[in-house]
Design a protein around this motif. Structure first.
Motif, mmCIF file in Angstrom:
data_model
loop_
_atom_site.group_PDB
_atom_site.id
_atom_site.type_symbol
_atom_site.label_atom_id
_atom_site.label_comp_id
_atom_site.label_asym_id
_atom_site.label_seq_id
_atom_site.Cartn_x
_atom_site.Cartn_y
_atom_site.Cartn_z
ATOM 1 N N THR A 315 -8.183 -1.215 -11.686
ATOM 2 C CA THR A 315 -8.640 -2.552 -11.471
ATOM 3 C C THR A 315 -8.997 -3.039 -9.936
ATOM 4 N N PRO A 316 -9.276 -4.318 -9.720
ATOM 5 C CA PRO A 316 -9.766 -4.660 -8.563
ATOM 6 C C PRO A 316 -8.362 -4.626 -7.362
ATOM 7 N N GLN A 317 -7.076 -4.805 -7.971
ATOM 8 C CA GLN A 317 -5.965 -4.485 -7.129
ATOM 9 C C GLN A 317 -5.919 -3.052 -6.913
ATOM 10 N N ASP A 318 -6.205 -2.212 -7.714
ATOM 11 C CA ASP A 318 -6.230 -0.802 -7.479
ATOM 12 C C ASP A 318 -7.018 -0.473 -6.436
ATOM 13 N N TYR A 319 -8.364 -1.037 -6.469
ATOM 14 C CA TYR A 319 -9.512 -0.820 -5.458
ATOM 15 C C TYR A 319 -9.115 -1.303 -4.035
ATOM 16 N N CYS A 320 -8.430 -2.320 -4.187
ATOM 17 C CA CYS A 320 -8.054 -3.036 -2.688
ATOM 18 C C CYS A 320 -6.910 -2.049 -2.042
ATOM 19 N N CYS A 321 -6.022 -1.802 -2.909
ATOM 20 C CA CYS A 321 -4.963 -0.990 -2.347
ATOM 21 C C CYS A 321 -5.351 0.533 -1.839
ATOM 22 N N GLU A 322 -6.190 1.147 -2.657
ATOM 23 C CA GLU A 322 -6.714 2.316 -1.954
ATOM 24 C C GLU A 322 -7.628 2.344 -0.739
ATOM 25 N N TRP A 323 -8.348 1.138 -0.810
ATOM 26 C CA TRP A 323 -9.414 0.979 0.439
ATOM 27 C C TRP A 323 -8.400 0.662 1.563
ATOM 28 N N ARG A 324 -7.433 -0.349 1.605
ATOM 29 C CA ARG A 324 -6.507 -0.596 2.540
ATOM 30 C C ARG A 324 -5.669 0.503 3.060
ATOM 31 N N THR A 325 -5.364 1.536 2.316
ATOM 32 C CA THR A 325 -4.722 2.607 2.634
ATOM 33 C C THR A 325 -5.619 3.660 3.477
#
Length: 345
Positions: A315-325
């Protein structure tokens, strides 16, 4: 002849009184003045964050719970309109799992049976049924429609941009709108209270493709006045209906929403802390009136167009979280989190 026995008053000497007083205090203090090891059983100060966003298939709620050490935990029972939310684990070997211990816990629920105008009641209770967090109920806003600018419209870098919209009616609604280039290098978001228009000031837009979006929000809209860092440490319940379109700036070819160029090289300035990245991405949704979900969806599509593959569950939320990590707290570079060199654009 026996003499009379006189009754003398009973008296304690001062040292005996002090001893008895100290003994009494120590007995009364035993439950409250326990050792540090006993204090481990004391409940932490929870931070509970929940966002309801109206997606293509209907409303979806996403929530996280942090303990006093800012760890994501699954120790609370979260409900929407009395129904329990599902706990999933993200960031482990699998993108999404319902097995404890695989990744970080988040709470989700599909609210596709609800629509604009319906009431949403959110509660968080501990394992004993005690309420930890119970904000005021909120109404889901009606759908919003962007009137200006139009999909694919070409703008001029640096010029002001007028944004107008309609819809979104709900009790206590606050409107907001904004602009963000898909590489994250420029952006402007602002709440407009009850007004359904916003002018992005001169100098905000830069050459490239961008997203222009609007949102109608209810719930604890006062959190819109907080900074990103403040919001990441605050409990809130927030509901939004948003829409967005892609625009081009300074002659970039119209069409699929993507940056005109992507910086080379993947930055290594991420949080390296998945719970903190989760809180960051959740705060982004609030401060952008849930437009950030649409921005991250377009970033995923950019990567897919350049040969990156994601799990169907991604999901877009997954993508955001991995990127920010892994990478940068703010700017975005294509193709980094699919293990490829940065795409040339």
């Amino acid at each position: 002849m026996h003499g009379k026995i006189r009754n003398k008053p009973f008296r304690l000497d001062p040292s005996t009184v002090l001893f008895l007083l100290l003994l009494f205090v120590s007995i009364m203090c035993m439950p409250a003045c326990s050792s540090d090891s006993d204090n481990a059983a004391v409940q932490p100060n929870y931070v509970v964050q929940a966002t309801v966003s109206v997606e293509e298939d209907g409303p979806l709620v996403y929530a996280l719970v942090m303990d006093g050490d800012k760890n994501l935990v699954s120790t609370l029972n979260l409900t929407i309109n009395g129904d329990p939310m599902t706990i999933e684990y993200l960031g482990g070997d699998d993108v999404e799992s319902t097995e404890a211990g695989d990744g970080s816990p988040i709470y989700t629920m599909d609210l596709s049976e609800l629509k604009g105008g319906d009431m949403v009641v959110f509660e968080a209770r501990d394992q004993f049924g005690e309420i930890i967090y119970a904000p005021e109920p909120a109404v889901i806003p009606m759908a919003v429609e962007l009137l200006e600018p139009e999909e694919g419209q070409e703008l001029v870098a640096g010029d002001e941009v007028r944004i107008r919209w309609a819809g979104g009616e709900a009790e206590g609604v606050v409107y907001g709108a904004g602009f963000e280039s898909l590489d994250g290098e420029s952006g402007y978001f602002k709440d407009t209270a009850q007004s359904q228009e916003l002018t992005v000031p001169v100098g905000q837009t830069k050459q490239g493709s961008a997203i222009v979006g609007v949102g109608a929000t209810t719930g604890q809209t006062q959190v819109l006045s907080l900074t990103l860092d403040e919001l990441m440490q605050t409990s809130y319940f927030y509901v939004s209906a948003a829409t967005a379109i892609s625009v081009t700036v300074s002659g970039v070819a119209a069409g699929y929403p993507m940056p005109s160029s992507v910086p080379s090289g993947c930055p290594d300035r991420g949080y390296h802390d998945y719970p903190r990245a989760q809180a960051h991405c959740a705060a982004e949704k609030v401060l952008t009136f849930c437009i950030s979900t649409l921005i991250w969806r377009n970033r995923m599509r950019y990567d897919q167009m350049h040969g990156c593959r994601f799990s169907p569950k991604y999901t877009p939320q997954d993508y955001c979280c991995e990127w920010r990590t892994l990478y940068a707290p703010m700017a975005w570079v294509g193709c980094c989190n699919c293990g490829k060199p940065a795409c040339p654009g």
